[in-house]
Design an enzyme around this catalytic site. Structure first.
Site, PDB file in Angstrom:
ATOM      1  N   LYS A 191       0.866  -1.182   0.000  1.00  0.00           N
ATOM      2  CA  LYS A 191       0.000   0.000   0.000  1.00  0.00           C
ATOM      3  C   LYS A 191       0.899   1.226   0.000  1.00  0.00           C
ATOM      4  O   LYS A 191       2.066   1.154   0.415  1.00  0.00           O
ATOM      5  CB  LYS A 191      -0.867  -0.010   1.261  1.00  0.00           C
ATOM      6  CG  LYS A 191      -2.123   0.798   1.165  1.00  0.00           C
ATOM      7  CD  LYS A 191      -3.321   0.019   0.654  1.00  0.00           C
ATOM      8  CE  LYS A 191      -4.538   0.894   0.563  1.00  0.00           C
ATOM      9  NZ  LYS A 191      -5.712   0.177   0.083  1.00  0.00           N
ATOM     10  N   GLY A 208     -19.657   7.635   4.997  1.00  0.00           N
ATOM     11  CA  GLY A 208     -18.728   7.943   3.901  1.00  0.00           C
ATOM     12  C   GLY A 208     -19.391   7.586   2.582  1.00  0.00           C
ATOM     13  O   GLY A 208     -19.654   6.412   2.311  1.00  0.00           O
ATOM     14  N   GLY A 234     -18.183   8.361  -0.576  1.00  0.00           N
ATOM     15  CA  GLY A 234     -17.227   8.602  -1.651  1.00  0.00           C
ATOM     16  C   GLY A 234     -17.445   7.575  -2.745  1.00  0.00           C
ATOM     17  O   GLY A 234     -18.566   7.128  -3.000  1.00  0.00           O
ATOM     18  N   VAL A 266     -16.804   4.322  -3.054  1.00  0.00           N
ATOM     19  CA  VAL A 266     -17.432   3.038  -2.702  1.00  0.00           C
ATOM     20  C   VAL A 266     -18.791   3.265  -2.043  1.00  0.00           C
ATOM     21  O   VAL A 266     -19.773   2.592  -2.371  1.00  0.00           O
ATOM     22  CB  VAL A 266     -16.530   2.213  -1.755  1.00  0.00           C
ATOM     23  CG1 VAL A 266     -17.185   0.874  -1.444  1.00  0.00           C
ATOM     24  CG2 VAL A 266     -15.153   1.997  -2.350  1.00  0.00           C
TER      25      VAL A 266
HETATM   26  P1  NAD Z   1     -13.281   8.083  -1.039  1.00  0.00           P
HETATM   27  O1  NAD Z   1     -12.216   9.029  -0.671  1.00  0.00           O
HETATM   28  O2  NAD Z   1     -13.858   8.162  -2.395  1.00  0.00           O
HETATM   29  O3  NAD Z   1     -14.490   8.189   0.011  1.00  0.00           O
HETATM   30  C1  NAD Z   1     -14.302   8.249   1.385  1.00  0.00           C
HETATM   31  C2  NAD Z   1     -15.377   9.183   1.908  1.00  0.00           C
HETATM   32  O4  NAD Z   1     -15.378   9.150   3.315  1.00  0.00           O
HETATM   33  C3  NAD Z   1     -15.132  10.631   1.499  1.00  0.00           C
HETATM   34  O5  NAD Z   1     -16.285  11.146   0.836  1.00  0.00           O
HETATM   35  C4  NAD Z   1     -14.883  11.352   2.812  1.00  0.00           C
HETATM   36  O6  NAD Z   1     -15.370  12.663   2.826  1.00  0.00           O
HETATM   37  C5  NAD Z   1     -15.642  10.461   3.779  1.00  0.00           C
HETATM   38  N1  NAD Z   1     -15.244  10.597   5.169  1.00  0.00           N
HETATM   39  C6  NAD Z   1     -13.996  10.714   5.683  1.00  0.00           C
HETATM   40  N2  NAD Z   1     -14.054  10.813   7.016  1.00  0.00           N
HETATM   41  C7  NAD Z   1     -15.370  10.729   7.354  1.00  0.00           C
HETATM   42  C8  NAD Z   1     -16.078  10.744   8.578  1.00  0.00           C
HETATM   43  N3  NAD Z   1     -15.450  10.881   9.756  1.00  0.00           N
HETATM   44  N4  NAD Z   1     -17.429  10.619   8.553  1.00  0.00           N
HETATM   45  C9  NAD Z   1     -18.082  10.478   7.389  1.00  0.00           C
HETATM   46  N5  NAD Z   1     -17.467  10.454   6.186  1.00  0.00           N
HETATM   47  C10 NAD Z   1     -16.127  10.591   6.172  1.00  0.00           C
HETATM   48  O7  NAD Z   1     -12.723   6.614  -0.745  1.00  0.00           O
HETATM   49  P2  NAD Z   1     -13.287   5.233  -1.272  1.00  0.00           P
HETATM   50  O8  NAD Z   1     -12.472   4.804  -2.423  1.00  0.00           O
HETATM   51  O9  NAD Z   1     -14.760   5.307  -1.387  1.00  0.00           O
HETATM   52  O10 NAD Z   1     -12.897   4.252  -0.054  1.00  0.00           O
HETATM   53  C11 NAD Z   1     -13.668   4.213   1.139  1.00  0.00           C
HETATM   54  C12 NAD Z   1     -13.059   3.181   2.099  1.00  0.00           C
HETATM   55  O11 NAD Z   1     -13.073   1.887   1.492  1.00  0.00           O
HETATM   56  C13 NAD Z   1     -11.601   3.445   2.475  1.00  0.00           C
HETATM   57  O12 NAD Z   1     -11.346   3.017   3.772  1.00  0.00           O
HETATM   58  C14 NAD Z   1     -10.839   2.562   1.488  1.00  0.00           C
HETATM   59  O13 NAD Z   1      -9.553   2.232   1.969  1.00  0.00           O
HETATM   60  C15 NAD Z   1     -11.738   1.373   1.432  1.00  0.00           C
HETATM   61  N6  NAD Z   1     -11.588   0.593   0.226  1.00  0.00           N
HETATM   62  C16 NAD Z   1     -11.777   1.185  -0.987  1.00  0.00           C
HETATM   63  C17 NAD Z   1     -11.654   0.418  -2.152  1.00  0.00           C
HETATM   64  C18 NAD Z   1     -11.933   0.999  -3.506  1.00  0.00           C
HETATM   65  O14 NAD Z   1     -12.122   0.222  -4.459  1.00  0.00           O
HETATM   66  N7  NAD Z   1     -11.982   2.307  -3.659  1.00  0.00           N
HETATM   67  C19 NAD Z   1     -11.323  -0.940  -2.056  1.00  0.00           C
HETATM   68  C20 NAD Z   1     -11.163  -1.505  -0.786  1.00  0.00           C
HETATM   69  C21 NAD Z   1     -11.289  -0.728   0.340  1.00  0.00           C
END
Ligand code: NAD
Length: 390
Positions: free
Chosen positions: A113, A213, A215, A217
């Site tokens: 990572k 969250g 975002g 996902v």
């Molecule tokens: P992203 O940055 O697109 O979305 C994360 C969201 O969480 C953001 O909108 C942010 O504003 C919000 N956030 C942060 N702190 C917060 C809080 N305290 N309360 C509420 N919302 C909050 O990221 P993503 O790609 O959607 O990933 C989300 C999670 O899933 C992460 O932990 C990531 O490591 C994990 N993940 C993602 C993937 C992927 O395919 N993108 C794969 C496996 C795991």
């Protein structure tokens, strides 16, 4: 006094530690210590690279945890960390999680990572990501990166200008695109498996689900849940995201700090890690935790046990959020086929049912059961590699 990161970089510029895996150490949790090497030793990280480039402003850390199954693969996160020590802790925990995730998903890649220290809304530039791409390239394929929090396919495109060791490339470049919808689909399948165990039916219709969250996902998960007529609560730190999601789907927006107090059946953490802790587990009234966020348990032993004691079924994050890396994996091996990705991602439903049964049989918490499945596969494949058969 020099900041932690500056100290590392000035002393070593390109600072690595190579150490071979001992299986027992894989199960330990990194101690909260100021010694960098103690932290690496605690979880048997193979190599950690501190990247520092004043020209672009890049400060990044790449962690290669374990390469028994293949080159280390895992996304890059861009985040404004409270301290550089927090960034190191995050990348060490995330890379170790990737080792487990890739192992339980049956992929032939190890765990790695990267984190870029910075504000994803303000500090992005072509130069920053191309410079980071060069650091990834210096590892010669030992680490392959992709998207994580704060990183878009556009950023990946810049990295790909400097190195082939990047996946999750835009579809217009022949890549597999944003992995997030697959991650969300896998989480959704796992949620249904948990519902089957807890309620006797996999249907999520009418179930109250709190998505923290929204975002990449989180929003895709909301889309899956909305189709099935779940009752959806959402929280995010960005108002514009909340507005956009509320316009598209029937959701109730709740303040970020109240999400744990919502009357819900399922809590779906899709933001950052450590949201299962002493405070939140005293407040959560759900029956199931199933979300995409990595490292949801603040303390793997204490908080997984606490979930079990409270009768909350915790679906281990690294077991259920592998849809994205499955998508990326088929791009890496050069045999990308979307139907195959969907089929593999949907196996997360069976993985989750089996895991719940294994944990019950072995009388351990679900996190321990999932780690044990991962370790068994790594140990088996390590043995396979001992013999060369022509
Ligand atoms: P992203 O940055 O697109 O979305 C994360 C969201 O969480 C953001 O909108 C942010 O504003 C919000 N956030 C942060 N702190 C917060 C809080 N305290 N309360 C509420 N919302 C909050 O990221 P993503 O790609 O959607 O990933 C989300 C999670 O899933 C992460 O932990 C990531 O490591 C994990 N993940 C993602 C993937 C992927 O395919 N993108 C794969 C496996 C795991």
């Amino acid at each position: 006094m020099l900041a932690f990161f500056e100290q590392q970089v000035r002393s070593y510029h390109y600072h690595t530690q190579v150490k071979f895996l001992t299986m027992s150490a894989l199960t330990q949790t990194a101690p909260q210590t100021s010694s960098v090497f103690d932290q690496l030793a605690a979880n048997d990280h193979e190599q950690v690279v501190f990247c520092h480039d004043p020209h672009s402003g890049l400060k990044a850390i790449i962690a290669v945890h374990n390469t028994v199954l293949g080159p280390a693969a895992g996304g890059t996160r861009m985040w404004t960390y409270a301290s550089e020590a927090d960034a190191l802790t995050d990348v060490l925990r995330l890379s170790r999680g990737m080792t487990f995730k890739n192992a339980v998903a049956g992929l032939n890649i190890g765990g790695g990572k990267a984190v870029i220290l910075g504000d994803a809304r303000k500090d992005k530039s072509e130069l920053l990501f191309r410079t980071f791409g060069k650091y990834v390239h210096n590892l010669n394929g030992k680490y392959i990166t992709a998207e994580d929090v704060g990183i878009s396919t556009q950023d990946i495109e810049y990295m790909a200008m400097e190195t082939p060791y990047v996946s999750g490339k835009p579809e217009s470049m022949g890549g597999s695109g944003d992995p997030s919808p697959f991650t969300a689909h896998g989480v959704y399948m796992a949620m249904k498996a948990c519902a089957k165990k807890v309620y006797g039916s996999e249907s999520l219709a009418g179930k109250k689900v709190a998505v923290q969250g929204i975002g990449h996902v989180g929003e895709a998960l909301v889309a899956n849940l909305a189709k099935e007529n779940a009752v959806i609560y959402v929280a995010d730190i960005y108002e514009d995201l909340l507005k956009a999601v509320a316009q598209k789907y029937k959701v109730e927006v709740v303040p970020t700090d109240s999400i744990y107090d919502v009357e819900m059946d399922i809590y779906a953490p899709c933001a950052l890690g450590a949201t299962l802790n002493d405070d939140t587990l005293g407040r959560l009234k759900c029956a199931i935790v199933a979300g995409a966020a990595n490292n949801q348990l603040k303390d793997e032993k204490i908080h997984a046990d606490l979930c079990k004691q409270k009768g909350i079924l915790y679906a281990p994050d690294f077991l259920i959020n592998s849809g994205g890396i499955i998508n990326v994996y088929y791009e890496i091996i050069g045999n990308y086929n979307r139907q195959r990705v969907v089929e593999h991602t949907e196996r997360i439903y069976e993985y989750t049912l089996n895991l719940i049964d294994t944990a019950a049989q072995e009388q351990v918490n679900t996190h321990e059961a999932a780690v044990s499945i991962a370790l068994k596969r790594i140990a088996a494949i390590e043995k396979l590699k001992r013999t060369y058969i022509a």
